[in-house]
Write a protein that holds these residues in place. Structure first.
Motif, PDB file in Angstrom:
ATOM      1  N   SER A   1      22.087  15.734  12.581  1.00 26.86           N
ATOM      2  CA  SER A   1      23.514  15.833  12.891  1.00 26.86           C
ATOM      3  C   SER A   1      23.774  15.469  14.350  1.00 26.86           C
ATOM      4  O   SER A   1      22.878  15.541  15.194  1.00 26.86           O
ATOM      5  N   PRO A   2      25.034  15.064  14.681  1.00 25.35           N
ATOM      6  CA  PRO A   2      25.365  14.716  16.069  1.00 25.35           C
ATOM      7  C   PRO A   2      25.153  15.868  17.040  1.00 25.35           C
ATOM      8  O   PRO A   2      24.927  15.659  18.230  1.00 25.35           O
ATOM      9  N   SER A   3      25.201  17.107  16.526  1.00 24.22           N
ATOM     10  CA  SER A   3      25.049  18.266  17.410  1.00 24.22           C
ATOM     11  C   SER A   3      23.601  18.616  17.691  1.00 24.22           C
ATOM     12  O   SER A   3      23.317  19.598  18.365  1.00 24.22           O
ATOM     13  N   ALA A   4      22.664  17.800  17.172  1.00 24.27           N
ATOM     14  CA  ALA A   4      21.236  18.120  17.325  1.00 24.27           C
ATOM     15  C   ALA A   4      20.726  17.909  18.745  1.00 24.27           C
ATOM     16  O   ALA A   4      19.638  18.344  19.081  1.00 24.27           O
ATOM     17  N   GLY A   5      21.487  17.202  19.579  1.00 20.88           N
ATOM     18  CA  GLY A   5      21.100  17.048  20.971  1.00 20.88           C
ATOM     19  C   GLY A   5      20.511  15.711  21.339  1.00 20.88           C
ATOM     20  O   GLY A   5      20.259  15.443  22.511  1.00 20.88           O
ATOM     21  N   ARG A   6      20.261  14.829  20.351  1.00 23.19           N
ATOM     22  CA  ARG A   6      19.684  13.525  20.677  1.00 23.19           C
ATOM     23  C   ARG A   6      20.726  12.569  21.234  1.00 23.19           C
ATOM     24  O   ARG A   6      20.384  11.625  21.953  1.00 23.19           O
ATOM     25  N   GLY A   7      21.993  12.818  20.905  1.00 25.24           N
ATOM     26  CA  GLY A   7      23.050  11.957  21.431  1.00 25.24           C
ATOM     27  C   GLY A   7      22.990  10.568  20.808  1.00 25.24           C
ATOM     28  O   GLY A   7      22.373  10.338  19.779  1.00 25.24           O
ATOM     29  N   ASN A   8      23.650   9.624  21.472  1.00 27.31           N
ATOM     30  CA  ASN A   8      23.664   8.231  21.009  1.00 27.31           C
ATOM     31  C   ASN A   8      22.507   7.496  21.678  1.00 27.31           C
ATOM     32  O   ASN A   8      22.623   7.042  22.820  1.00 27.31           O
TER      33      ASN A   8
ATOM     34  N   CYS B   1      12.622   7.720  29.516  1.00 30.10           N
ATOM     35  CA  CYS B   1      12.384   7.139  28.193  1.00 30.10           C
ATOM     36  C   CYS B   1      11.913   8.190  27.198  1.00 30.10           C
ATOM     37  O   CYS B   1      12.253   8.136  26.009  1.00 30.10           O
ATOM     38  N   CYS B   2      11.118   9.149  27.648  1.00 31.35           N
ATOM     39  CA  CYS B   2      10.545  10.147  26.751  1.00 31.35           C
ATOM     40  C   CYS B   2      11.431  11.372  26.555  1.00 31.35           C
ATOM     41  O   CYS B   2      11.222  12.145  25.612  1.00 31.35           O
ATOM     42  N   GLN B   3      12.409  11.547  27.425  1.00 32.92           N
ATOM     43  CA  GLN B   3      13.214  12.775  27.422  1.00 32.92           C
ATOM     44  C   GLN B   3      13.880  13.086  26.077  1.00 32.92           C
ATOM     45  O   GLN B   3      13.913  14.245  25.652  1.00 32.92           O
ATOM     46  N   PRO B   4      14.431  12.113  25.336  1.00 26.58           N
ATOM     47  CA  PRO B   4      15.114  12.462  24.085  1.00 26.58           C
ATOM     48  C   PRO B   4      14.196  12.889  22.953  1.00 26.58           C
ATOM     49  O   PRO B   4      14.683  13.327  21.906  1.00 26.58           O
ATOM     50  N   PHE B   5      12.880  12.797  23.127  1.00 22.47           N
ATOM     51  CA  PHE B   5      11.966  13.009  22.013  1.00 22.47           C
ATOM     52  C   PHE B   5      11.245  14.346  22.142  1.00 22.47           C
ATOM     53  O   PHE B   5      10.939  14.795  23.249  1.00 22.47           O
ATOM     54  N   SER B   6      10.982  14.954  21.006  1.00 30.14           N
ATOM     55  CA  SER B   6      10.345  16.267  20.992  1.00 30.14           C
ATOM     56  C   SER B   6       8.901  16.171  21.460  1.00 30.14           C
ATOM     57  O   SER B   6       8.223  15.153  21.263  1.00 30.14           O
ATOM     58  N   ALA B   7       8.428  17.249  22.088  1.00 32.39           N
ATOM     59  CA  ALA B   7       7.068  17.276  22.613  1.00 32.39           C
ATOM     60  C   ALA B   7       6.070  17.137  21.470  1.00 32.39           C
ATOM     61  O   ALA B   7       6.313  17.549  20.345  1.00 32.39           O
ATOM     62  N   GLY B   8       4.937  16.534  21.777  1.00 31.67           N
ATOM     63  CA  GLY B   8       3.918  16.334  20.761  1.00 31.67           C
ATOM     64  C   GLY B   8       3.827  14.879  20.358  1.00 31.67           C
ATOM     65  O   GLY B   8       3.973  13.975  21.189  1.00 31.67           O
ATOM     66  N   ARG B   9       3.591  14.633  19.089  1.00 26.63           N
ATOM     67  CA  ARG B   9       3.329  13.275  18.611  1.00 26.63           C
ATOM     68  C   ARG B   9       4.475  12.316  18.890  1.00 26.63           C
ATOM     69  O   ARG B   9       4.254  11.178  19.323  1.00 26.63           O
TER      70      ARG B   9
ATOM     71  N   SER C   1       8.649   5.937  15.086  1.00 21.94           N
ATOM     72  CA  SER C   1       9.851   5.148  15.389  1.00 21.94           C
ATOM     73  C   SER C   1      10.060   4.899  16.876  1.00 21.94           C
ATOM     74  O   SER C   1      10.937   4.117  17.255  1.00 21.94           O
ATOM     75  N   GLY C   2       9.287   5.560  17.726  1.00 21.03           N
ATOM     76  CA  GLY C   2       9.467   5.383  19.163  1.00 21.03           C
ATOM     77  C   GLY C   2       9.351   3.927  19.599  1.00 21.03           C
ATOM     78  O   GLY C   2      10.001   3.503  20.552  1.00 21.03           O
ATOM     79  N   LEU C   3       8.543   3.134  18.882  1.00 18.91           N
ATOM     80  CA  LEU C   3       8.370   1.737  19.278  1.00 18.91           C
ATOM     81  C   LEU C   3       9.670   0.949  19.180  1.00 18.91           C
ATOM     82  O   LEU C   3       9.940   0.090  20.018  1.00 18.91           O
ATOM     83  N   SER C   4      10.474   1.243  18.185  1.00 21.14           N
ATOM     84  CA  SER C   4      11.740   0.504  18.050  1.00 21.14           C
ATOM     85  C   SER C   4      12.671   0.796  19.217  1.00 21.14           C
ATOM     86  O   SER C   4      13.417  -0.083  19.663  1.00 21.14           O
TER      87      SER C   4
END
Length: 583
Positions: free
Chosen positions: A410-417, A181-189, A235-238
């Motif tokens: 952008s789609p190339s930022a690594g977050r994916g869908n 669940c946490c993997q797509p999000f940047s470290a920190g807040r 936005s993580g809550l959504s």
């Protein structure tokens, strides 16, 4: 049980960076005749700096290694070892330091070796993932986030709030589903918000899971409140909400079908009643079906919420990305019972409701509600007017103010869908919920109960010392929330390991994670407490407390014993000891 690890084999998998254990590195340069200005001496010196830096940073965040049986020594060692591994301290260097400095009665070499080697073995892929860099002309600023305390420099709501982040080692050690669940999000807040939100949502999904805390049966339900300025990474809550949405939708779809069938049967009943001849028995009316759902809209009236809970065995989740949605409902005339319901549901206290007409009566024997909210600092007071409001101490807070930065969208930022990503995770969560349909009891070991009691005592002392006696409820209710977090981690770990539901005992690693999260949430809660309006007389109480502290320090400087100081000032003996120890 962790098997003994072959040090040579494990170290062979780690790229060689530094020679010799750091704790004897500088002595080695002298005994080996190495010139201080040589390249070899520089490398050895770097090793010493790295190990010393790790130790200094960990000590600054968590203090010295606890002393005595049940004091949390393994928890301390676990957190330090994750940090050392991430920082690139070689296994033999770290193990030498731990064995030489921390072996003690009740904390033998065998336990230390098993803990250290086990972590290095499991986390080999993350070795030196956040390597230490030697200082270059100025003090090195650490990004390490261990257990921290609340900022105490100011009580002003106009000052930026300073709160700790969740320690990095927790994200490496927690159950796989939480990691995913946490993997797509940047470290920190951003990642901290996602973890806090996810735990809150998942805590409301498993009604069959219970534990016993302070003599009462409790469920896993958490109340979490994430507070930050607008557009500041909440936005993580959504996304966390999507984890249970597939299951929620399946309940709603089935309820709609049942309602349609009920309406059809009721129409037949009405027709039969109209056409029945006098003296003939009237057919029985069909029973209205319960409308099953998992999520409860935050803008519902208290009566509507109670009806939803009654239809769903007393359980549900209130999840709102705008706290105003809930505070708006609670501010209405028909919402006065909402706050009372939430306060009682936190402890699963029985709740009854009857409409004035007397035609509807609901009794919830053990309501189990999870609450997940995000909001701005200004929205907090609309929901919780003061720190003395009973709702305040029932929440786990995560509050912060981060500088605004632009993220690559952008789609190339690594977050994916992320929609597809969390829809897939939601399917897995639905399977877990359906699999956990039989009663599951989660327990702690005797040692863990002792650690929780000791941690609770420390939390209580910290709260009272920083914020006064009135803040004690924050620490006391934190103990229950930490127990619930341990229950949730135990359940997720059981699913991960393929264990069959039944009676589950909390693993020590998961318990260590729960305690460390408790430290973080306490710091955030106290930071929020200091910003909340206080009732009349609170300032006077704080001033009186400060005066007593000053008197305690003065008497101590004159050589009086703790007990004599306690008798003269009326301050409890243990509080005297705590004040002087923290001076």
């Amino acid at each position: 049980m962790i098997n003994h690890v072959d040090l040579d084999a494990l170290n062979a998998t780690i790229p060689p960076e530094t020679p010799n254990p750091a704790n004897v590195a500088l002595a080695h340069t002298r005994s080996a005749g190495i010139r201080p200005d040589s390249a070899e001496a520089t490398e050895v010196d770097f090793t010493a700096h790295r190990l010393n830096w790790v130790i200094e940073q960990h000590t600054a965040k968590r203090g010295l290694m606890p002393v005595g049986e049940g004091s949390g020594r393994n928890t301390y060692l676990t957190a330090a070892t994750f940090f050392a591994n991430d920082s690139g301290v070689k296994l033999h260097e770290w193990l030498d330091y731990c064995l030489n400095n921390w072996t003690a009665e009740g904390f033998p070499e065998r336990e230390i070796r098993a803990t250290v080697e086990g972590i290095y073995q499991r986390e080999a892929a993350k070795f030196a993932s956040k390597p230490y860099e030697a200082p270059r002309g100025r003090a090195h600023e650490s990004s390490y986030s261990g257990v921290a305390t609340a900022a105490t420099s100011t009580n002003s709501a106009s000052e930026p709030i300073e709160t700790p982040t969740i320690p990095e080692w927790i994200f490496d050690a927690m159950p796989r589903l939480l990691q995913q669940c946490c993997q797509p999000f940047s470290a920190g807040r951003e990642r901290d918000v996602m973890l806090t939100s996810t735990m809150s949502i998942l805590s409301g999904c498993f009604r069959s899971v219970t534990g016993v805390y302070d003599g009462s049966t409790v469920w896993m339900n958490l109340y979490c409140f994430i507070i930050a300025p607008a557009a500041n990474g909440k936005s993580g809550l959504s996304w966390a909400r999507r984890l249970a949405y597939a299951y929620h939708k399946s309940l709603v779809d089935e309820s709609k079908l049942n309602l349609q069938e009920y309406e059809r049967l009721n129409e037949e009943y009405q027709q039969g009643k109209r056409s029945a001849k006098k003296g003939m028995p009237v057919p029985s009316a069909p029973a209205a079906p319960a409308f099953k759902q998992l999520y409860i809209p935050g803008n519902s009236s208290a009566a509507a919420v109670i009806k939803v809970l009654a239809d769903n065995d007393g359980s549900g989740i209130i999840c709102e990305t705008e706290a105003d949605t809930l505070s708006g409902a609670m501010g209405q005339d028909w919402g006065n019972g909402f706050s009372d319901l939430l306060r009682k549901a936190f402890h699963h206290e029985a709740y009854t409701y009857q409409r004035k007409t007397g035609k509807e009566f609901y009794e919830l024997s053990a309501p189990a509600i999870s609450v997940a909210l995000t909001g701005t600092p200004g929205q907090v007071l609309k929901l919780i007017p003061s720190a003395e409001d009973g709702l305040f101490s029932r929440n786990l807070y995560y509050s912060f103010e981060a500088p605004h930065t632009w993220r690559d969208v952008s789609p190339s930022a690594g977050r994916g869908n992320l929609n597809a990503y969390f829809d897939a995770l939601s399917t897995n969560v639905s399977r877990m919920i359906l699999h956990a349909n039989a009663p599951i009891r989660i327990e702690l070991t005797a040692s863990q109960w002792q650690q929780l009691n000791e941690a609770g005592e420390q939390w209580l002392g910290t709260a009272v010392d920083q914020c006064g006696e009135e803040s004690g409820s924050v620490a006391k209710r934190l103990g229950l929330s930490v127990f619930r977090i341990a229950m949730l981690l135990t359940l997720l770990r059981a699913f991960e390991n393929g264990e069959e539901p039944g009676k589950l005992v909390c693993d020590q690693l998961d318990f260590d994670i729960a305690l460390a999260l408790g430290d973080v949430f306490l710091a955030h809660s106290l930071a929020m407490y200091q910003r909340m309006p206080k009732p009349a007389g609170a300032a006077g109480k704080m001033a009186a407390k400060a005066a007593k502290e000053a008197k305690v320090f003065e008497l101590h400087q004159h050589g009086l014993s703790y007990r004599d100081i306690a008798e003269q000032t009326g301050v409890p003996f243990q509080t005297v000891g705590r004040w002087l120890k923290n001076k």
